[in-house]
Design an enzyme around this catalytic site. Structure first.
Site, PDB file in Angstrom:
ATOM      1  NE  ARG A  32      15.251  -3.909 -34.954  1.00  0.00           N
ATOM      2  CZ  ARG A  32      16.482  -3.566 -34.595  1.00  0.00           C
ATOM      3  NH1 ARG A  32      17.037  -4.099 -33.521  1.00  0.00           N
ATOM      4  NH2 ARG A  32      17.154  -2.674 -35.288  1.00  0.00           N
TER       5      ARG A  32
ATOM      6  CD  GLN B  77      13.667  -5.492 -29.094  1.00  0.00           C
ATOM      7  OE1 GLN B  77      14.668  -5.757 -28.437  1.00  0.00           O
ATOM      8  NE2 GLN B  77      13.733  -5.127 -30.366  1.00  0.00           N
TER       9      GLN B  77
ATOM     10  CE1 TYR C  88      19.721 -12.606 -28.445  1.00  0.00           C
ATOM     11  CE2 TYR C  88      18.733 -10.696 -29.488  1.00  0.00           C
ATOM     12  CZ  TYR C  88      19.777 -11.276 -28.789  1.00  0.00           C
ATOM     13  OH  TYR C  88      20.873 -10.523 -28.441  1.00  0.00           O
TER      14      TYR C  88
ATOM     15  N   GLY D 121      19.915   4.563 -33.567  1.00  0.00           N
ATOM     16  CA  GLY D 121      20.512   3.854 -32.452  1.00  0.00           C
ATOM     17  C   GLY D 121      21.720   4.542 -31.861  1.00  0.00           C
TER      18      GLY D 121
END
Length: 369
Positions: free
Chosen positions: A225, A100, A172, A316
């Protein structure tokens, strides 16, 4: 209904052996300069068993994009040997290795950036207690950052990864350019509408696929994502995200990956509360792009439920504390799966010291709040 053990072939030509993926999670296990550690390689290798793919935690594409200490970097060619070892470790267990890539934007601090001022689309601080006010990026800086994502894609290819995931979620930088809260620009990279604020993402995709076309000598995955909603006002609403998906579904992307803490979460918008967010997202994709569903998956029933409205399942925290969970699922050994609350599991799971301290502090802050 799709079964978790069915293979899936992406439009790029890469085939996953099953529908299970490891969700990207922060581990704080890298060295101070972002280079990989043996602990980190062992961590991912152990958890790759039985999965179709592993998505690593975020790797910054520029030094100014670093979000926290202990974060992986893909910003320099000197990182290639370590990145290659990481990719090979994951692949040794039969899983595809996806790194990622991201830029933290305003979601970092001067202390992390060695005193440099943080940057974002606009000089607007995030809505959190310790937020610093960023400097608005210049046009030249925007172009340089877009190029940095392309260079990071090149490094991922050269390191032997099977793909990259663009981290356009969790507030982000990529999301900051799409959000009306963080993007108040009046030039070509801003505007009042999602269409206007989409330019950064559009150019980013072009840079990434240009790198794939130039450097990849094999099929190579590109995923994206996203976070479906923001709490900020103004902020991204589900309607904005559905528009974004209408653009992404026509792209060369192999998949999109929704970021949710619970897979059955319902929108905050009264107009979209008849179904789960994931259902609305899946319908918006019109079958043109696989969806990775995520959020609180721990059991076989969770996997089955997610696959009703998604083509892939990302796991996760369960994998963090139950490294062979996917093998247990395949062998019908559900009774051996870790079922303890995560705040208890963290105390008995063998973890490196940086990862233990990061995870334990997270649960303790929740308990004490």
């Amino acid at each position: 209904m799709t079964s978790f053990n069915e293979p899936l072939k992406f439009k790029s030509g890469v085939t996953l052996r099953n529908r299970l993926m490891m969700s990207p999670m922060t581990t704080t296990q890298s060295f101070y300069n972002g280079s990989i550690t043996h602990d980190e390689i062992d961590y991912y290798t152990q958890r790759a068993t039985g999965l179709g793919a592993v998505i690593t935690g975020a790797a910054n594409v520029e030094d100014l994009g670093k979000g926290w200490h202990g974060e992986l970097s893909i910003a320099h060619d000197t990182m290639l040997p370590g990145l290659s070892a990481l990719a090979h470790g994951i692949q040794s267990q039969g899983a595809k290795a996806i790194v990622q890539i991201f830029h933290a934007g305003r979601m970092t601090h001067r202390a992390v950036l060695n005193g440099e001022q943080i940057v974002s689309a606009s000089a607007v601080a995030a809505l959190r207690d310790d937020a610093e006010t960023p400097r608005a990026m210049s046009i030249d800086e925007i172009h340089a950052t877009i190029s940095a994502f392309g260079e990071a894609t090149r490094r991922a290819i050269q390191a032997g990864f099977d793909g990259i995931e663009l981290h356009g979620a969790n507030t982000y930088l990529i999301q900051q350019f799409f959000s009306p809260h963080s993007n108040r620009r009046t030039d070509e990279y801003g505007g009042r509408t999602p269409q206007e604020r989409f330019r950064f993402i559009d150019e980013l995709l072009k840079a990434v696929f240009a790198a794939v076309d130039q450097y990849a000598d094999r099929p190579f995955i590109v995923g994206y994502r996203f976070s479906p909603e923001e709490f900020e006002e103004p902020g991204i609403r589900l309607e904005d995200t559905l528009w974004l998906l209408s653009q992404l579904r026509e792209s060369r992307l192999d998949y999109v990956h929704v970021s949710l803490n619970n897979y059955d979460r319902v929108s905050r918008d009264p107009q979209y509360q008849d179904k789960s967010i994931m259902t609305y997202v899946h319908e918006a994709l019109q079958g043109k792009l696989p969806l990775v569903g995520v959020g609180g998956v721990r059991t076989r029933d969770d996997v089955k439920t997610v696959l009703q409205t998604a083509e892939l399942v990302a796991v996760g925290q369960q994998l963090l504390y139950d490294p062979t969970w996917a093998v247990k699922l395949a062998k019908n050994a559900d009774n051996t799966m870790v079922t303890a609350p995560f705040e208890e599991a963290v105390e008995v799971t063998p973890l490196s010291r940086p990862l233990y301290e990061f995870a334990a502090s997270r649960y303790h802050s929740v308990i004490n709040s």
